[in-house]
Design a protein around this motif. Structure first.
Motif, mmCIF file in Angstrom:
data_model
loop_
_atom_site.group_PDB
_atom_site.id
_atom_site.type_symbol
_atom_site.label_atom_id
_atom_site.label_comp_id
_atom_site.label_asym_id
_atom_site.label_seq_id
_atom_site.Cartn_x
_atom_site.Cartn_y
_atom_site.Cartn_z
ATOM 1 N N ARG A 424 98.710 11.961 70.808
ATOM 2 C CA ARG A 424 97.900 12.403 69.684
ATOM 3 C C ARG A 424 98.440 13.705 69.088
ATOM 4 N N THR A 428 99.798 14.074 65.214
ATOM 5 C CA THR A 428 99.167 15.030 64.298
ATOM 6 C C THR A 428 100.213 15.885 63.595
ATOM 7 N N ALA A 451 89.548 21.576 60.769
ATOM 8 C CA ALA A 451 89.604 21.096 62.159
ATOM 9 C C ALA A 451 89.440 22.256 63.134
ATOM 10 N N MET A 477 91.810 16.501 68.586
ATOM 11 C CA MET A 477 91.066 15.355 68.038
ATOM 12 C C MET A 477 90.550 15.647 66.633
ATOM 13 N N GLU A 478 90.012 16.850 66.435
ATOM 14 C CA GLU A 478 89.510 17.190 65.104
ATOM 15 C C GLU A 478 90.645 17.243 64.091
ATOM 16 N N LYS A 481 91.949 13.669 63.390
ATOM 17 C CA LYS A 481 91.011 12.877 62.594
ATOM 18 C C LYS A 481 91.092 13.256 61.115
ATOM 19 N N ARG A 482 91.116 14.547 60.832
ATOM 20 C CA ARG A 482 91.101 14.986 59.434
ATOM 21 C C ARG A 482 92.467 14.804 58.754
ATOM 22 N N ASP A 484 94.957 12.738 59.630
ATOM 23 C CA ASP A 484 95.280 11.316 59.479
ATOM 24 C C ASP A 484 94.491 10.686 58.335
ATOM 25 N N LYS A 485 93.232 11.088 58.204
ATOM 26 C CA LYS A 485 92.431 10.558 57.091
ATOM 27 C C LYS A 485 93.017 11.008 55.749
ATOM 28 N N LYS A 692 93.119 3.995 61.249
ATOM 29 C CA LYS A 692 92.734 5.401 61.344
ATOM 30 C C LYS A 692 93.903 6.351 61.143
ATOM 31 N N ASP A 693 95.098 5.857 61.262
ATOM 32 C CA ASP A 693 96.270 6.716 61.084
ATOM 33 C C ASP A 693 97.442 5.845 60.636
#
Length: 846
Positions: A424, A428, A451, A477-478, A481-482, A484-485, A692-693
């Protein structure tokens, strides 16, 4: 408050003395009497003395000892009663409670033991009567010779002097004996041991290279026990020498790559621990300057050092130094994340001292590593000058940045970071670099800031450290998530990934029916020519015409601009059909998905679909030529009956063979276009929505493409049946040429028949001139015309029969291979081709 407590204590002592004196003589309890005053002074002197029992002040231990004694004496009930009373007594805290509970228990225990010595209870707690013996007589504290012999006077231990000085004589003899056995004083050995613990040779203790350690010289006369304890203490010096040598060597080599920032941090952490060690040695050196008193000397308030005391002082530093020496040995050939992971393994220890020490050490060692993680996750920067990080970058082209630009280095992955977390972290930072380099986007910075705020950390340096694995996971993780979005939003909206995928499906996978049909119609004559005579510019112009003449003209101009004609390498004898193809120009950043290898697979699919469409187009062309000839076949009514029957039979065989081929091609095309392409596209569209990515998107596209390749018989395991299918296609194209020759012959025969009839009627000179031409059917008359027609139909009938036999044999072989294919959808193809069970009834093995 303190003065009030002091008055209470004084009043209690006065009351205690008064009650003790009243037991012997009521007159002595008068506070104004001299005897009372002397007894009070004596009691205060005893209570204010510094005499302490030779036990540790542990109330629980004393209570347990009393309870054990009661139990061993058979007083179980008393032991239980005492346990309950002690529990209540120990629970009393706060104002008005007893602070020194252990002293009360100790007093009760001593009184209990004294009661068992046989002393009369009536005199156990007597008056503290003091006479002249207390004031001036040195023979005893209280009165009486018998009291000295007994050692007790009314429950008080008597302290006597030694009139013969036997004690002093014994100590003097012991001192002389020690001097005879020891050539070197203990003070000198202590100082030499302290020198050795700093890596310095002393006067008597030196480093022995043979023994690989510090030891006393064999020439120095000391007891064996002293030599052993010196050797044990000097182990600390040997460990210090190892650790100090590693630090010096590493710092001398820095900034070499094999040291790195993690190695430098490790050396700095070791140096900090050595600084604390130096402080301890400074304190011990100060204490070593004080002389060591003998037993006969009065107790000195100053601290002093002996070898045994030194062993107690060295207990904790020895543990730490051993740990540091072990880490030094382990980390000599390690660097970066591998070094941090090796040190982390030693932190898994049950000893709190070791655990806290290793935790403090690891916070310093892992600081550069966690800073690299923070910089990579929030900024996409790979600050790894010495190749210590578990993520490795390499210079690549923009289209290969995502797949090949960065990778995990398993050897540098510390054990406290899991494989999933490392993946991960990699993704990122890779997403940030992809946005920055390939997409020319800066929106990731806001996502990284959000994040960090959501994870409760900052974007500044030093926000993470060892032991904060949960905080690290939360931040990663935060951020993932942001970022990748944001990346997917850029790919979908700004670069229209979905629209380009649909365009490839419509044009390269021939999903745009009207465009494909028109293109095939206008390029067909051109592609029938030899490949080396075809102009790619002319084909590009025909492609533009097909776009303008179909619904493709309403597509996005950017999409249409990417569609181009590509002529594949060709050899001698190749036709335009064999080398023609379309290509789609996937530019940055879409070429991350549509790589050269991916487009090569699309090209294979296009060639297969183009060949299938060509076969279908050929069958349609054959049908166009067949139908009008069947209608005009009444022109042969004047021919002989045998010729007419032969003509009908040949046409029928041609029609039946066409129907069989058309059935096969139609069902195969339906299977490819709907059950393969449309189903795969539907699944791909659903997976695009839940991706998601970018890795999920790449995996979904790879699955989509793999599904098409496998279901379309293009996979590695379907090469045999794929070749069989292309042989069938060649036979269908061969049938088209046979059909064209048949109907060309029929048309010519029909034209000659009409011409022969008009010659009989007109008797023109022009017809005579034509009939005089050698080889003319008309010159030979009606008989010759009938013979030529019979030969043509017979030859064509034989060719069609041979072709039909070969086609059926190839088709049966193709159908027989479908059930053994591993992909389940290929069995549905067999069901479509043989839904009436026509082939399976003729050949049960299918």
């Amino acid at each position: 408050m303190e003065e009030e407590d002091q008055r209470k204590v004084t009043d209690l002592v006065i009351e205690l003395v008064r009650r003790l004196l009243s037991q012997q003589n009521p007159q002595n309890q008068n506070p104004s009497s001299p005897h009372f005053s002397q007894s009070l002074r004596y009691a205060l002197r005893i209570l204010s003395s510094r005499l302490t029992p030779s036990i540790s002040p542990d109330a629980d231990a004393i209570a347990e000892s009393i309870k054990r004694r009661l139990a061993t004496q058979g007083n179980s009930s008393d032991a239980l009663t005492f346990a309950e009373l002690y529990t209540k007594f120990a629970s009393k805290n706060g104002p008005g409670s007893v602070n020194n509970k252990w002293a009360v228990l100790y007093l009760l225990k001593i009184i209990s033991e004294d009661r068992k010595t046989g002393i009369d209870s009536s005199v156990f707690l007597p008056n503290l009567g003091l006479d002249d013996a207390e004031m001036g007589n040195n023979e005893s504290v209280l009165n009486g010779k018998d009291d000295r012999e007994k050692g007790w006077k009314n429950g008080v231990l008597l302290v006597s002097k030694d009139p013969e000085n036997l004690r002093e004589i014994s100590f003097r003899e012991f001192r002389n004996l020690v001097k005879e056995e020891n050539e070197v004083s203990e003070e000198a050995l202590v100082r030499d041991v302290l020198y050795a613990c700093q890596g310095i040779d002393g006067k008597y203790v030196k480093f022995d290279s043979n023994l690989d350690g510090y030891a006393l010289s064999n020439l120095v006369k000391v007891p064996r026990a002293t030599r052993i304890i010196v050797r044990k203490l000097c182990e600390l010096g040997w460990l210090f020498r190892k650790v100090k040598g590693y630090i010096s060597e590493s710092m001398d080599r820095f900034p070499a790559e094999d040291v790195g920032t993690v190695g430098q941090a490790f050396c700095a952490a070791l140096q900090d621990e050595l600084s604390e060690y130096y402080k301890l040695l400074a304190v011990l050196e100060a204490q070593s300057m004080n002389p060591i008193p003998l037993v006969s000397d009065s107790a000195s308030s100053r601290n002093y050092l002996t070898l045994r005391r030194l062993s107690v002082w060295f207990a904790e530093p020895m543990v730490k130094m051993r740990l540091m020496a072990v880490l030094v040995d382990k980390c000599k050939v390690l660097r970066g994340g591998a070094m941090a992971g090796s040190i982390h393994l030693h932190a898994q220890h049950g000893d709190p001292l070791v655990h806290n020490f290793m935790r403090r050490l690891l916070r310093r060692v892992c600081s550069p590593l966690f800073e690299m993680v923070r910089s990579w996750v929030l900024e996409g920067e790979l600050e790894d000058i010495f190749a210590e990080f578990f993520i490795v970058g390499q210079p690549v082209k923009a289209e290969s940045l995502w797949r090949e630009g960065y990778r995990l280095h398993a050897g540098m992955l510390p054990s406290f970071i899991s494989q999933s977390l490392a993946q991960r972290i990699l993704r990122t930072g890779k997403s940030i670099n992809f946005l920055r380099v390939c997409c020319d986007d800066r929106g990731w910075a806001d996502a990284a800031t959000e994040a960090a705020a959501a994870a409760g950390t900052t974007t500044r340096r030093g926000g993470l450290g060892y032991g904060e694995t949960d905080a690290l996971e939360s931040l990663v993780m935060e951020a993932a998530k942001r970022i990748d979005k944001h990346l997917l939003d850029v790919i979908y909206k700004r670069y229209k990934f979905k629209e380009h995928c649909l365009a490839i499906k419509r044009y390269l996978l021939l999903g745009q029916g009207d465009f494909v049909q028109y293109l095939m119609d206008i390029v067909g004559p051109e592609l029938s020519e030899p490949a080396n005579t075809i102009s790619s510019f002319k084909l590009a112009g025909l492609l533009e015409s097909a776009i303008r003449s179909s619904n493709a003209q309403y597509d996005d101009p950017d999409i249409l601009d990417r569609l181009r004609v590509k002529m594949m390498p060709h050899g001698t004898g190749d036709r335009g059909w064999d080398v023609f193809s379309l290509e789609y120009d996937a530019r940055v950043p879409l070429d991350t998905v549509f790589t050269e290898s991916v487009m090569a697979r699309y090209l294979r699919i296009f060639n297969f679909l183009w060949k299938l469409r060509r076969v279908e187009h050929a069958l349609i062309g054959a049908w166009k030529t067949m139908k009008p000839n069947c209608i005009t076949s009444h022109a042969f009514t004047k021919l002989q009956r045998a010729v007419k029957l032969q003509l009908v039979s040949t046409l029928r065989r041609c029609q039946v063979l066409w129907n069989e081929m058309n059935h096969f091609v139609t069902n195969l095309q339906y299977y490819i276009m709907f059950e393969v392409l449309e189903v795969s596209w539907s699944n791909f569209s659903n997976e695009m929505e839940v991706a998601k990515d970018l890795d999920d998107l790449l995996a979904a596209h790879e699955k989509y493409l793999h599904s098409i390749v496998e279901k379309s018989l293009l996979g590695e395991r379907s090469q045999t049946i794929y070749k069989s299918l292309f042989v069938l296609f060649d036979r269908i194209l061969q049938f088209r040429s046979h059909a064209d020759r048949l109907y060309e012959g029929i048309l010519e025969l029909q034209a000659r028949t009409v011409e022969s009839s008009s010659r009989d009627k007109n008797k023109s000179r022009q017809a005579k001139d034509k009939s005089s031409e050698p080889g003319s059917w008309i010159a030979d008359g009606r008989k010759a015309l009938t013979q030529r027609a019979s030969e043509l139909l017979q030859n064509m009938g034989q060719d069609l029969d041979a072709l039909a036999t070969e086609y059926k044999s190839l088709l049966e072989g193709f159908l027989a291979q479908l059930p053994v294919q591993q992909h389940i959808d290929l069995k549905f193809l067999l069901f479509r081709l043989d839904f009436t069970e026509f082939y399976s009834q003729q050949h049960p093995t299918i």
